[in-house]
Design a protein around this motif. Structure first.
Motif, short mmCIF file in Angstrom:
data_model
loop_
_atom_site.label_atom_id
_atom_site.label_comp_id
_atom_site.label_asym_id
_atom_site.label_seq_id
_atom_site.Cartn_x
_atom_site.Cartn_y
_atom_site.Cartn_z
N ASP A 60 -13.81 -26.66 33.52
CA ASP A 60 -13.97 -26.09 32.18
C ASP A 60 -15.33 -26.48 31.64
O ASP A 60 -15.81 -27.60 31.88
CB ASP A 60 -12.87 -26.60 31.24
N PRO A 61 -15.96 -25.61 30.88
CA PRO A 61 -17.25 -25.96 30.27
C PRO A 61 -17.09 -27.16 29.33
O PRO A 61 -16.01 -27.38 28.75
CB PRO A 61 -17.63 -24.71 29.47
N ALA A 62 -18.15 -27.92 29.17
CA ALA A 62 -18.12 -29.12 28.32
C ALA A 62 -17.70 -28.77 26.89
O ALA A 62 -16.97 -29.54 26.26
CB ALA A 62 -19.47 -29.80 28.33
N TRP A 63 -18.13 -27.61 26.38
CA TRP A 63 -17.79 -27.24 25.01
C TRP A 63 -16.28 -27.04 24.85
O TRP A 63 -15.73 -27.34 23.78
CB TRP A 63 -18.57 -26.01 24.53
N GLN A 64 -15.61 -26.55 25.90
CA GLN A 64 -14.16 -26.36 25.81
C GLN A 64 -13.45 -27.72 25.78
O GLN A 64 -12.50 -27.90 25.02
CB GLN A 64 -13.64 -25.52 26.96
N ASN A 65 -13.89 -28.64 26.62
CA ASN A 65 -13.29 -29.98 26.60
C ASN A 65 -13.53 -30.66 25.26
O ASN A 65 -12.62 -31.29 24.72
CB ASN A 65 -13.85 -30.83 27.75
N PHE A 66 -14.74 -30.52 24.72
CA PHE A 66 -15.05 -31.11 23.42
C PHE A 66 -14.17 -30.49 22.33
O PHE A 66 -13.61 -31.19 21.49
CB PHE A 66 -16.53 -30.93 23.06
N THR A 67 -14.07 -29.16 22.35
CA THR A 67 -13.27 -28.46 21.34
C THR A 67 -11.80 -28.86 21.43
O THR A 67 -11.15 -29.08 20.40
CB THR A 67 -13.42 -26.93 21.50
N ILE A 89 -9.86 -30.62 18.35
CA ILE A 89 -8.66 -30.03 17.74
C ILE A 89 -7.53 -31.05 17.71
O ILE A 89 -6.82 -31.17 16.71
CB ILE A 89 -8.25 -28.73 18.46
N HIS A 90 -7.37 -31.82 18.77
CA HIS A 90 -6.32 -32.84 18.78
C HIS A 90 -6.58 -33.92 17.72
O HIS A 90 -5.65 -34.33 17.02
CB HIS A 90 -6.19 -33.47 20.17
N VAL A 91 -7.82 -34.35 17.59
CA VAL A 91 -8.15 -35.34 16.56
C VAL A 91 -7.89 -34.75 15.17
O VAL A 91 -7.32 -35.41 14.30
CB VAL A 91 -9.61 -35.81 16.71
N LEU A 92 -8.30 -33.50 14.97
CA LEU A 92 -8.06 -32.85 13.68
C LEU A 92 -6.58 -32.72 13.38
O LEU A 92 -6.16 -32.86 12.22
CB LEU A 92 -8.74 -31.48 13.63
N ALA A 138 -2.41 -23.13 20.43
CA ALA A 138 -1.52 -22.24 21.18
C ALA A 138 -2.33 -21.16 21.90
O ALA A 138 -2.04 -20.81 23.06
CB ALA A 138 -0.49 -21.60 20.25
N GLY A 139 -3.36 -20.66 21.23
CA GLY A 139 -4.20 -19.65 21.85
C GLY A 139 -4.90 -20.17 23.10
O GLY A 139 -4.99 -19.48 24.12
N ALA A 140 -5.39 -21.40 23.04
CA ALA A 140 -6.03 -22.00 24.20
C ALA A 140 -5.03 -22.20 25.34
O ALA A 140 -5.35 -21.94 26.51
CB ALA A 140 -6.67 -23.34 23.81
#
Length: 183
Positions: free
Chosen positions: A80-87, A91-94, A154-156
Protein backbone atom coordinates in the motif's frame (compact mmCIF):
# COMPACT_ATOMS: atom_id res chain seq x y z
CA UNK A 1 -6.78 -14.11 22.04
CA UNK A 2 -3.83 -11.97 20.93
CA UNK A 3 -3.12 -10.62 17.49
CA UNK A 4 -0.47 -11.98 15.13
CA UNK A 5 1.52 -10.04 12.56
CA UNK A 6 -1.26 -10.63 9.99
CA UNK A 7 -4.44 -11.21 12.04
CA UNK A 8 -6.26 -9.45 14.87
CA UNK A 9 -6.88 -11.62 17.91
CA UNK A 10 -10.30 -12.52 19.28
CA UNK A 11 -10.21 -9.82 21.98
CA UNK A 12 -9.44 -7.08 19.45
CA UNK A 13 -12.06 -8.42 17.03
CA UNK A 14 -14.72 -8.58 19.74
CA UNK A 15 -13.96 -5.06 20.98
CA UNK A 16 -13.96 -3.74 17.40
CA UNK A 17 -17.33 -5.17 16.38
CA UNK A 18 -19.06 -4.44 19.69
CA UNK A 19 -17.82 -0.86 19.46
CA UNK A 20 -18.97 -0.55 15.84
CA UNK A 21 -22.46 -1.84 16.60
CA UNK A 22 -22.83 0.29 19.73
CA UNK A 23 -21.49 3.41 18.00
CA UNK A 24 -24.00 2.99 15.16
CA UNK A 25 -26.80 2.55 17.71
CA UNK A 26 -25.48 5.54 19.62
CA UNK A 27 -25.40 7.76 16.54
CA UNK A 28 -28.88 6.68 15.51
CA UNK A 29 -30.35 7.29 18.96
CA UNK A 30 -28.50 10.61 19.32
CA UNK A 31 -29.71 12.01 16.01
CA UNK A 32 -33.20 10.72 16.76
CA UNK A 33 -33.24 12.33 20.21
CA UNK A 34 -31.94 15.62 18.81
CA UNK A 35 -34.79 15.77 16.29
CA UNK A 36 -37.49 14.78 18.79
CA UNK A 37 -39.87 17.47 20.07
CA UNK A 38 -41.87 15.20 22.40
CA UNK A 39 -40.09 15.28 25.77
CA UNK A 40 -41.32 11.86 26.93
CA UNK A 41 -40.10 10.10 23.79
CA UNK A 42 -36.83 12.05 23.86
CA UNK A 43 -36.30 10.98 27.47
CA UNK A 44 -36.93 7.33 26.57
CA UNK A 45 -34.35 7.58 23.81
CA UNK A 46 -31.86 9.26 26.13
CA UNK A 47 -32.36 6.52 28.74
CA UNK A 48 -30.92 4.20 26.06
CA UNK A 49 -28.41 6.67 24.61
CA UNK A 50 -26.67 7.75 27.82
CA UNK A 51 -25.87 4.29 29.28
CA UNK A 52 -24.78 3.18 25.82
CA UNK A 53 -22.35 6.10 25.80
CA UNK A 54 -20.87 4.84 29.06
CA UNK A 55 -20.51 1.35 27.59
CA UNK A 56 -18.74 2.76 24.51
CA UNK A 57 -16.41 4.76 26.74
CA UNK A 58 -15.55 1.64 28.76
CA UNK A 59 -15.00 -0.41 25.59
CA UNK A 60 -12.76 2.32 24.19
CA UNK A 61 -10.70 2.51 27.37
CA UNK A 62 -10.40 -1.29 27.33
CA UNK A 63 -9.22 -1.16 23.71
CA UNK A 64 -6.64 1.48 24.46
CA UNK A 65 -5.38 -0.50 27.46
CA UNK A 66 -5.33 -3.69 25.38
CA UNK A 67 -3.16 -2.08 22.70
CA UNK A 68 -0.95 -0.27 25.20
CA UNK A 69 -0.22 -3.07 27.67
CA UNK A 70 -1.23 -6.47 26.27
CA UNK A 71 -1.32 -6.78 22.50
CA UNK A 72 0.12 -5.30 19.36
CA UNK A 73 -1.60 -4.58 16.08
CA UNK A 74 -0.83 -6.57 12.93
CA UNK A 75 1.66 -4.98 10.56
CA UNK A 76 0.50 -2.61 7.83
CA UNK A 77 -0.44 -4.09 4.48
CA UNK A 78 2.60 -4.47 2.26
CA UNK A 79 2.38 -2.75 -1.07
CA UNK A 80 0.00 0.00 0.00
CA UNK A 81 1.25 3.53 -0.65
CA UNK A 82 2.65 5.34 2.40
CA UNK A 83 -0.21 7.88 2.28
CA UNK A 84 -2.78 5.09 2.67
CA UNK A 85 -0.99 3.64 5.70
CA UNK A 86 -0.70 7.13 7.20
CA UNK A 87 -4.37 7.87 6.52
CA UNK A 88 -5.47 4.56 8.06
CA UNK A 89 -3.48 5.27 11.23
CA UNK A 90 -4.74 8.86 11.38
CA UNK A 91 -8.37 7.72 11.07
CA UNK A 92 -7.91 5.25 13.91
CA UNK A 93 -6.35 7.92 16.14
CA UNK A 94 -9.16 10.32 15.25
CA UNK A 95 -11.72 7.63 16.17
CA UNK A 96 -10.26 7.44 19.67
CA UNK A 97 -10.06 11.23 20.02
CA UNK A 98 -13.65 11.71 18.84
CA UNK A 99 -15.01 8.90 21.04
CA UNK A 100 -13.29 10.32 24.12
CA UNK A 101 -14.41 13.84 23.16
CA UNK A 102 -17.98 12.65 22.69
CA UNK A 103 -17.91 11.00 26.10
CA UNK A 104 -16.53 14.16 27.72
CA UNK A 105 -19.06 16.43 26.03
CA UNK A 106 -21.88 14.01 26.85
CA UNK A 107 -20.89 13.95 30.51
CA UNK A 108 -20.61 17.73 30.39
CA UNK A 109 -24.12 18.02 28.94
CA UNK A 110 -25.55 15.82 31.66
CA UNK A 111 -23.75 17.67 34.43
CA UNK A 112 -24.50 21.18 33.15
CA UNK A 113 -28.15 20.43 32.34
CA UNK A 114 -28.87 18.67 35.63
CA UNK A 115 -30.09 15.54 33.84
CA UNK A 116 -27.35 13.21 35.09
CA UNK A 117 -29.93 11.05 36.85
CA UNK A 118 -31.15 9.82 33.48
CA UNK A 119 -28.08 7.57 33.46
CA UNK A 120 -29.63 5.62 36.33
CA UNK A 121 -33.17 5.63 34.99
CA UNK A 122 -34.37 8.69 36.91
CA UNK A 123 -36.88 10.84 35.08
CA UNK A 124 -35.61 14.22 33.93
CA UNK A 125 -38.95 15.50 32.70
CA UNK A 126 -39.20 18.21 31.67
CA UNK A 127 -35.98 17.93 29.74
CA UNK A 128 -33.99 21.11 29.26
CA UNK A 129 -33.21 22.51 25.85
CA UNK A 130 -29.85 20.83 25.30
CA UNK A 131 -29.03 23.37 22.58
CA UNK A 132 -28.56 25.88 25.39
CA UNK A 133 -25.97 23.70 27.14
CA UNK A 134 -22.43 24.60 26.05
CA UNK A 135 -21.09 21.04 25.41
CA UNK A 136 -23.94 20.44 22.95
CA UNK A 137 -22.03 22.06 20.07
CA UNK A 138 -18.91 19.86 20.28
CA UNK A 139 -21.13 16.82 20.92
CA UNK A 140 -23.06 17.45 17.70
CA UNK A 141 -19.91 18.19 15.72
CA UNK A 142 -18.32 15.03 17.11
CA UNK A 143 -21.30 12.97 15.97
CA UNK A 144 -20.97 14.29 12.44
CA UNK A 145 -17.23 13.72 12.45
CA UNK A 146 -17.83 10.18 13.73
CA UNK A 147 -20.14 9.53 10.77
CA UNK A 148 -17.47 10.78 8.37
CA UNK A 149 -14.76 8.64 10.01
CA UNK A 150 -17.07 5.63 9.97
CA UNK A 151 -17.75 6.14 6.25
CA UNK A 152 -14.02 6.50 5.48
CA UNK A 153 -13.15 3.43 7.56
CA UNK A 154 -15.89 1.25 6.07
CA UNK A 155 -15.18 2.58 2.59
CA UNK A 156 -11.50 1.69 2.89
CA UNK A 157 -12.37 -1.81 4.13
CA UNK A 158 -14.75 -2.30 1.20
CA UNK A 159 -12.16 -0.91 -1.23
CA UNK A 160 -9.63 -3.47 -0.01
CA UNK A 161 -12.20 -6.25 -0.17
CA UNK A 162 -13.89 -5.59 -3.51
CA UNK A 163 -11.36 -3.57 -5.53
CA UNK A 164 -7.93 -4.69 -4.31
CA UNK A 165 -9.19 -8.14 -3.29
CA UNK A 166 -6.32 -8.44 -0.83
CA UNK A 167 -8.24 -10.15 1.99
CA UNK A 168 -7.55 -7.31 4.41
CA UNK A 169 -11.11 -7.30 5.73
CA UNK A 170 -10.70 -10.84 7.07
CA UNK A 171 -7.99 -9.70 9.48
CA UNK A 172 -10.78 -8.26 11.62
CA UNK A 173 -12.92 -11.40 11.77
CA UNK A 174 -12.86 -14.54 13.90
CA UNK A 175 -12.70 -17.21 11.21
CA UNK A 176 -9.90 -15.79 9.07
CA UNK A 177 -7.03 -18.02 8.20
CA UNK A 178 -3.59 -17.03 6.95
CA UNK A 179 -4.59 -17.26 3.28
CA UNK A 180 -7.57 -14.94 3.79
CA UNK A 181 -5.60 -12.54 5.98
CA UNK A 182 -3.51 -11.24 3.11
CA UNK A 183 -0.38 -13.29 3.71
Amino acid sequence: MKSTSIQYGSVAVTLHWLSAIFILAMLGSGFRAASMADGAIKETILMFHVPLGVIILVLTLLRLFWWWRVDQKPRSVEGDPAWQNFTAKAIHVLFYIVILGMAASGIGMLAMSGTGGILFGASAEPLPDFNEVLPRVPHGLGARLMLALFALHAGAALYHHFIKRDGLIWRMWFSANDDEAGS
